[in-house]
Structure formats: C-alpha cells, structure tokens
Design a protein around this motif. Structure first.
Motif, PDB file in Angstrom:
ATOM      1  N   GLY A 205      10.517   8.604  -5.772  1.00 43.31           N
ATOM      2  CA  GLY A 205       9.387   7.685  -5.949  1.00 43.31           C
ATOM      3  C   GLY A 205       8.761   7.319  -4.636  1.00 43.31           C
ATOM      4  O   GLY A 205       9.215   7.715  -3.575  1.00 43.31           O
ATOM      5  N   CYS A 206       7.715   6.537  -4.738  1.00 41.68           N
ATOM      6  CA  CYS A 206       7.002   6.107  -3.554  1.00 41.68           C
ATOM      7  C   CYS A 206       6.904   4.600  -3.599  1.00 41.68           C
ATOM      8  O   CYS A 206       7.517   3.951  -4.426  1.00 41.68           O
ATOM      9  CB  CYS A 206       5.610   6.738  -3.499  1.00 41.68           C
ATOM     10  N   VAL A 207       6.123   4.035  -2.702  1.00 41.27           N
ATOM     11  CA  VAL A 207       5.947   2.591  -2.683  1.00 41.27           C
ATOM     12  C   VAL A 207       5.396   2.131  -4.021  1.00 41.27           C
ATOM     13  O   VAL A 207       4.527   2.763  -4.604  1.00 41.27           O
ATOM     14  CB  VAL A 207       4.991   2.202  -1.548  1.00 41.27           C
ATOM     15  N   GLY A 208       5.929   1.004  -4.523  1.00 42.89           N
ATOM     16  CA  GLY A 208       5.651   0.556  -5.884  1.00 42.89           C
ATOM     17  C   GLY A 208       4.204   0.217  -6.146  1.00 42.89           C
ATOM     18  O   GLY A 208       3.467  -0.163  -5.252  1.00 42.89           O
ATOM     19  N   VAL A 209       3.821   0.337  -7.402  1.00 43.92           N
ATOM     20  CA  VAL A 209       2.492  -0.070  -7.832  1.00 43.92           C
ATOM     21  C   VAL A 209       2.593  -1.414  -8.511  1.00 43.92           C
ATOM     22  O   VAL A 209       3.669  -1.945  -8.724  1.00 43.92           O
ATOM     23  CB  VAL A 209       1.880   0.969  -8.794  1.00 43.92           C
ATOM     24  N   SER A 210       1.469  -1.973  -8.878  1.00 40.14           N
ATOM     25  CA  SER A 210       1.431  -3.303  -9.481  1.00 40.14           C
ATOM     26  C   SER A 210       2.267  -3.380 -10.747  1.00 40.14           C
ATOM     27  O   SER A 210       2.297  -2.453 -11.549  1.00 40.14           O
ATOM     28  CB  SER A 210      -0.017  -3.670  -9.817  1.00 40.14           C
TER      29      SER A 210
ATOM     30  N   PHE B 283     -10.945   3.450   3.494  1.00 39.65           N
ATOM     31  CA  PHE B 283      -9.751   3.720   4.293  1.00 39.65           C
ATOM     32  C   PHE B 283      -9.027   4.962   3.776  1.00 39.65           C
ATOM     33  O   PHE B 283      -8.583   5.811   4.559  1.00 39.65           O
ATOM     34  CB  PHE B 283      -8.806   2.517   4.254  1.00 39.65           C
ATOM     35  N   LEU B 284      -8.927   5.082   2.451  1.00 43.01           N
ATOM     36  CA  LEU B 284      -8.216   6.216   1.868  1.00 43.01           C
ATOM     37  C   LEU B 284      -8.917   7.540   2.151  1.00 43.01           C
ATOM     38  O   LEU B 284      -8.279   8.601   2.163  1.00 43.01           O
ATOM     39  CB  LEU B 284      -8.074   6.019   0.357  1.00 43.01           C
ATOM     40  N   GLU B 285     -10.220   7.489   2.399  1.00 44.68           N
ATOM     41  CA  GLU B 285     -10.970   8.699   2.735  1.00 44.68           C
ATOM     42  C   GLU B 285     -10.985   8.970   4.232  1.00 44.68           C
ATOM     43  O   GLU B 285     -11.627   9.924   4.691  1.00 44.68           O
ATOM     44  CB  GLU B 285     -12.407   8.567   2.215  1.00 44.68           C
ATOM     45  N   GLY B 286     -10.294   8.148   5.007  1.00 42.27           N
ATOM     46  CA  GLY B 286     -10.229   8.336   6.459  1.00 42.27           C
ATOM     47  C   GLY B 286     -11.457   7.851   7.187  1.00 42.27           C
ATOM     48  O   GLY B 286     -11.695   8.251   8.335  1.00 42.27           O
ATOM     49  N   ASN B 287     -12.226   6.960   6.539  1.00 43.24           N
ATOM     50  CA  ASN B 287     -13.502   6.524   7.117  1.00 43.24           C
ATOM     51  C   ASN B 287     -13.468   5.118   7.698  1.00 43.24           C
ATOM     52  O   ASN B 287     -14.522   4.511   7.926  1.00 43.24           O
ATOM     53  CB  ASN B 287     -14.600   6.619   6.056  1.00 43.24           C
TER      54      ASN B 287
ATOM     55  N   PRO C 281       1.497  -4.237   0.421  1.00 42.41           N
ATOM     56  CA  PRO C 281       2.403  -3.102   0.243  1.00 42.41           C
ATOM     57  C   PRO C 281       2.098  -2.272  -0.988  1.00 42.41           C
ATOM     58  O   PRO C 281       2.421  -1.086  -1.027  1.00 42.41           O
ATOM     59  CB  PRO C 281       3.785  -3.767   0.154  1.00 42.41           C
ATOM     60  N   TRP C 282       1.464  -2.876  -2.002  1.00 38.72           N
ATOM     61  CA  TRP C 282       1.079  -2.134  -3.199  1.00 38.72           C
ATOM     62  C   TRP C 282       0.076  -1.015  -2.884  1.00 38.72           C
ATOM     63  O   TRP C 282      -0.099  -0.090  -3.663  1.00 38.72           O
ATOM     64  CB  TRP C 282       0.478  -3.095  -4.225  1.00 38.72           C
ATOM     65  N   PHE C 283      -0.603  -1.107  -1.745  1.00 35.39           N
ATOM     66  CA  PHE C 283      -1.631  -0.145  -1.344  1.00 35.39           C
ATOM     67  C   PHE C 283      -1.017   1.113  -0.723  1.00 35.39           C
ATOM     68  O   PHE C 283      -1.674   2.148  -0.636  1.00 35.39           O
ATOM     69  CB  PHE C 283      -2.556  -0.832  -0.328  1.00 35.39           C
ATOM     70  N   LEU C 284       0.246   1.032  -0.313  1.00 37.30           N
ATOM     71  CA  LEU C 284       0.832   2.128   0.462  1.00 37.30           C
ATOM     72  C   LEU C 284       1.049   3.391  -0.354  1.00 37.30           C
ATOM     73  O   LEU C 284       1.053   4.486   0.197  1.00 37.30           O
ATOM     74  CB  LEU C 284       2.151   1.677   1.092  1.00 37.30           C
ATOM     75  N   GLY C 285       1.230   3.257  -1.659  1.00 36.18           N
ATOM     76  CA  GLY C 285       1.358   4.452  -2.480  1.00 36.18           C
ATOM     77  C   GLY C 285       0.096   5.295  -2.423  1.00 36.18           C
ATOM     78  O   GLY C 285       0.156   6.522  -2.278  1.00 36.18           O
ATOM     79  N   ASP C 286      -1.072   4.646  -2.519  1.00 35.71           N
ATOM     80  CA  ASP C 286      -2.345   5.362  -2.415  1.00 35.71           C
ATOM     81  C   ASP C 286      -2.545   5.933  -1.016  1.00 35.71           C
ATOM     82  O   ASP C 286      -3.083   7.032  -0.852  1.00 35.71           O
ATOM     83  CB  ASP C 286      -3.508   4.424  -2.761  1.00 35.71           C
ATOM     84  N   VAL C 287      -2.133   5.189  -0.015  1.00 36.49           N
ATOM     85  CA  VAL C 287      -2.238   5.665   1.367  1.00 36.49           C
ATOM     86  C   VAL C 287      -1.430   6.951   1.529  1.00 36.49           C
ATOM     87  O   VAL C 287      -1.901   7.933   2.117  1.00 36.49           O
ATOM     88  CB  VAL C 287      -1.753   4.582   2.354  1.00 36.49           C
ATOM     89  N   LYS C 288      -0.217   6.937   1.002  1.00 34.41           N
ATOM     90  CA  LYS C 288       0.646   8.116   1.091  1.00 34.41           C
ATOM     91  C   LYS C 288       0.051   9.282   0.311  1.00 34.41           C
ATOM     92  O   LYS C 288       0.037  10.424   0.788  1.00 34.41           O
ATOM     93  CB  LYS C 288       2.033   7.768   0.554  1.00 34.41           C
ATOM     94  N   SER C 289      -0.458   9.004  -0.896  1.00 32.78           N
ATOM     95  CA  SER C 289      -1.035  10.065  -1.731  1.00 32.78           C
ATOM     96  C   SER C 289      -2.234  10.725  -1.066  1.00 32.78           C
ATOM     97  O   SER C 289      -2.499  11.917  -1.271  1.00 32.78           O
ATOM     98  CB  SER C 289      -1.459   9.498  -3.088  1.00 32.78           C
ATOM     99  N   ASN C 290      -2.969   9.958  -0.268  1.00 32.91           N
ATOM    100  CA  ASN C 290      -4.140  10.494   0.422  1.00 32.91           C
ATOM    101  C   ASN C 290      -3.810  11.039   1.806  1.00 32.91           C
ATOM    102  O   ASN C 290      -4.715  11.363   2.574  1.00 32.91           O
ATOM    103  CB  ASN C 290      -5.216   9.407   0.527  1.00 32.91           C
ATOM    104  N   GLU C 291      -2.513  11.120   2.098  1.00 32.61           N
ATOM    105  CA  GLU C 291      -2.022  11.739   3.333  1.00 32.61           C
ATOM    106  C   GLU C 291      -2.610  11.093   4.586  1.00 32.61           C
ATOM    107  O   GLU C 291      -2.926  11.778   5.563  1.00 32.61           O
ATOM    108  CB  GLU C 291      -2.286  13.247   3.321  1.00 32.61           C
ATOM    109  N   ILE C 292      -2.741   9.780   4.534  1.00 35.69           N
ATOM    110  CA  ILE C 292      -3.156   9.026   5.716  1.00 35.69           C
ATOM    111  C   ILE C 292      -1.909   8.658   6.510  1.00 35.69           C
ATOM    112  O   ILE C 292      -0.971   8.067   5.970  1.00 35.69           O
ATOM    113  CB  ILE C 292      -3.908   7.740   5.322  1.00 35.69           C
ATOM    114  N   ASP C 293      -1.877   9.025   7.772  1.00 30.73           N
ATOM    115  CA  ASP C 293      -0.763   8.652   8.645  1.00 30.73           C
ATOM    116  C   ASP C 293      -1.008   7.219   9.105  1.00 30.73           C
ATOM    117  O   ASP C 293      -1.779   6.971  10.037  1.00 30.73           O
ATOM    118  CB  ASP C 293      -0.691   9.599   9.846  1.00 30.73           C
TER     119      ASP C 293
END
Length: 433
Positions: free
Chosen positions: A21-26, A273-277, A285-297
């Motif tokens: 799994g990844c960082v939790g969602v809501s 942010f998720l698009e790298g812009n 912390p709920w946002f980190l799953g999307d960050v990881k999915s979008n391959e943002i370091d």
C-alpha cells in the motif's frame, strides 16, 4: 493479568504483517454498508462476555468481546483487522472491527437507541457534540494508561468538560511539500519561500509558485501565528474579527494568493503540483498518495515562519478510538474495549507501521519524539507539534462556512477585510441562536 501487563506483552509481539500500500487516503472513501443485524457490526453480542480465560500467568480475567466501528480505506482497514487478530490471539479478548459506510449516520442513530459498537474510530472533532448528546462514556477513572504518554494536543483532543472519552493514536495537519526537482532545500521562512515562488511563477505558461487550497482548515496556521483564533471553545467566543486574526488573513492574501492559480479550491490547487507545475504545496499527509502516483520526488517540511517571533500553528486533527455508552453494558466488554484502546495507542510497532504505510503522525510521545519516523511523517510531525487541535465544541461546526465566505469575498475584491469578518461573526451567532 492486569491490562498494564497485557500492554507490555503485546508491545513485543508482531501485531501487523508486511502490508502493501501507499500513504492512506481519506477515511470517507469507504463504500460498503453493513446491513442491520448483530453479525454485521450494527450491534454487539454479549454471549462470550460472561466467561473467563486463564492467561499464561495463571491470573483470571474476564474474556470480553467488543465491536469496533470504523470507516477506513481498504489498506488501512486490512491493517486494523490484523491488529485486532493479534490482540485477540494474545489476550483472549475478542476485538471485532466492522466497516461502516456512513459512520456519522450510524453512530447517531444506533447509540441513542442502546445499540451499536462500544468503540468507534474517527477524528476528534465529534467529541464535544457526541458527549453532550450522551453518546460517549467517560473512562477517566478506569484507564491504566496515563494521558501524559501522549502529546499535549492529543491529550486535549480526547477530553471534554473534564471527561476522557477516547484514546488518541495519530494526528493530521498541513505542512510544506516541495518538489525536489525544483527546490534544493525547504525554506525556513516565508520570505525565503517567496523568493523561490517568484522564480517559478509564470501563470501565462501554466506555472505557479504555490499549490494551496484556501479553506478555513488549511489557512488556520497564519491567524494563529499572530495570536488570533477562530473560536475559543473555553469561553464560547468568536475571534474572526479581532486584530490578530485579521492580520493572519491579510498575511495569506499578501504572501500566498499572488502565487496561486485563481481557483483556490482543492482540485485545481492540487493539480498544479501533481503536474510538476509548482515548487510548493501546502497540504496534508492524505495528499502523499497522489504525489507518489504522479512520480513527484517530494520532500516534506514544517510550515515556514513569518517574520519576527511568530510561528505557524495549523489546526490539527487527532485520530482517536472513542468509548461509547455501550462500553458500560458489562465489565467484560468494558475491559476488552479499554485494553485494546490502550494497546493500540501505545504499541510502537503498530504505530510505526501506521506511520510507514499510511502517513499517520504518531502522538505517542515515545515514538513521536524518537527521531525514527519516516522522513515524510517527520516533516508533518513538526507541524503537529506547533499546531493546535480543532475545537471539538458543537458550536465550532457553524464557524467554517461563514469564515470561508468572508475570506473569499475579500479575496475576490467584493468586501473589506474587517467588515467581511464582522458580518461572518453576525451570521454565526445568528445560527447559534
């Protein structure tokens, strides 16, 4: 065996296996709804609660069965179920988690009817309302765990009017998330942050300095930083129009709004942010799953400081295990319910796994102050230590909407700052009446 001894033994057991799994969602993403009936989580069976079991020490303790209602996402649900199995195996108590799709609806209908679970899992913001409505049981005199083992905000969150109504296991708040491809080191001050935002802000080409949903929760750090407040629950007093609170709102308007997309709703802000812009996001912390999915370091740090001695103090939400009035049905059920809550909220293994897998921020001091947290959680943990719990008084619920309406009217140029928030306070008091 006393519950304190059980806690010590359980702390050394393997409570949870490796979890994918990844960082939790809501928590509100749960979709299945148990049907009515004792076997599906809507009520508790007392059949096994009058028996006793022999522990390894030979001491005789009641063997209790209790139901734990929750509304968790799938990976978090599986972890809780494994925790319950480990606890039940080790203590001979039976912890029975049940997923409830609409936890608020279920708790507010079942508990006053003398039905439902003796424990449920939710954030602390229901504490005051549920206690005043007679849904919760004060366990102040019955717990073996001293509240001092938890962080101060968590201690406050589980209490109302001197009653201890839950035990806390994690916290959430917003922090600074930065794109490591665009930012070398996180800024320590807002002035440093502005310099970086100015470098990257180019709205004509879809680039922005900041991703920051501007709702009342996300903005709370800045009014608090200057000594302001939204709502003082100890005095049941509003503070939206006082000078310090207004200074915080003006700080947001001056330092962050110029670097954001025009639509300050969650979706449009998150996407840049998720698009790298954007180099920065202020989110949780709920946002980190999307960050990881979008391959943002991404890196995570505490919110930067305004000028002078001011420190950002965001609202924090404390996740907790509530004791309902059903816990008072009999001694065995009460013993089982308390034992699980005490263990779950103090087991460093359970809490470490929650931090690693789901981004839960520990509030158990031994772990919270250990320096052994995952990097992402450590950054949010620093913001939690600065923060203040959302007021759990029932009247707080009427504050959010008028506050946001007032802020947006100022942001859009439709009202003056002080006048807008004076009007918001009038609307809130009208709702209270």
């Amino acid at each position: 065996m006393k519950r304190r001894e059980i806690l010590k033994r359980l702390a050394g057991t393997t409570a949870v296996g490796a979890l994918a799994g990844c960082v939790g969602v809501s928590e509100t993403d749960s979709t299945s709804t148990p049907e009515e009936g004792g076997s599906d989580g809507s009520d508790e069976s007392d059949g096994s609660e009058e028996t006793t079991t022999q522990q390894e020490t030979g001491a005789s303790v009641p063997a209790g069965t209790f139901k734990l209602w929750h509304q968790r996402a799938e990976a978090e649900k599986k972890a809780l179920e494994q925790n319950a199995e480990a606890f039940s195996s080790e203590t001979k108590h039976t912890a029975d988690p049940a997923e409830i799709a609409d936890l608020r609806k279920k708790t507010t209908s079942a508990i006053p009817a003398g039905q439902g679970a003796s424990m449920f899992d939710w954030a602390h913001d229901w504490t005051g309302e549920y206690y005043q409505n007679g849904f919760l049981s004060d366990q102040s005199e019955n717990l073996d765990v001293d509240l001092s083992v938890y962080t101060e905000p968590a201690q406050k969150a589980v209490q109302f009017d001197g009653a201890t109504l839950a035990l806390p296991y994690a916290a959430e708040t917003v922090g600074l998330i930065y794109n490591k491809d665009l930012v070398d080191e996180p800024p320590e001050t807002v002035a440093e942050m502005k310099a970086i935002m100015e470098e990257h802000h180019d709205p004509d080409n879809g680039k922005y300095g900041l991703s920051y949903p501007l709702n009342a929760y996300f903005m709370s750090a800045w009014p608090h930083a200057f000594g302001g407040y939204y709502f003082d629950e100890s005095n049941v007093e509003l503070g939206l129009s006082n000078e310090a609170t207004l200074e915080g709102f003006q700080f947001v308007l001056d330092n962050f709004v110029p670097f954001q997309p025009k639509d300050t709703g969650y979706g449009p802000q998150a996407s840049v942010f998720l698009e790298g812009n954007a180099p920065f996001a202020i989110n949780g912390p709920w946002f980190l799953g999307d960050v990881k999915s979008n391959e943002i370091d991404a890196g995570i740090a505490r919110l930067p400081s305004p000028e002078g001695d001011a420190e950002p103090k965001p609202y924090t939400t404390v996740k907790q295990l509530y004791f309902t009035t059903r816990v008072d049905d009999d001694e065995a059920k009460a013993a089982a319910t308390r034992a699980f809550a005490e263990w779950y909220t103090t087991s460093t293994e359970v809490l470490s796994n929650n931090a690693e897998e789901f981004g839960y921020i520990p509030v158990y001091k031994e772990l919270a102050n250990s320096g052994d947290l995952p990097a992402a959680v450590e950054g949010f943990s620093k913001s939690v230590k600065l923060g203040t719990p959302i007021p759990s008084h029932p009247k707080m619920g009427d504050v959010w909407g008028p506050l946001e309406d007032a802020f947006n009217s100022v942001k859009n140029g439709d009202a003056e700052l002080k006048a807008a928030f004076e009007k918001a306070e009038q609307n809130i008091r009208s709702n209270w009446e």
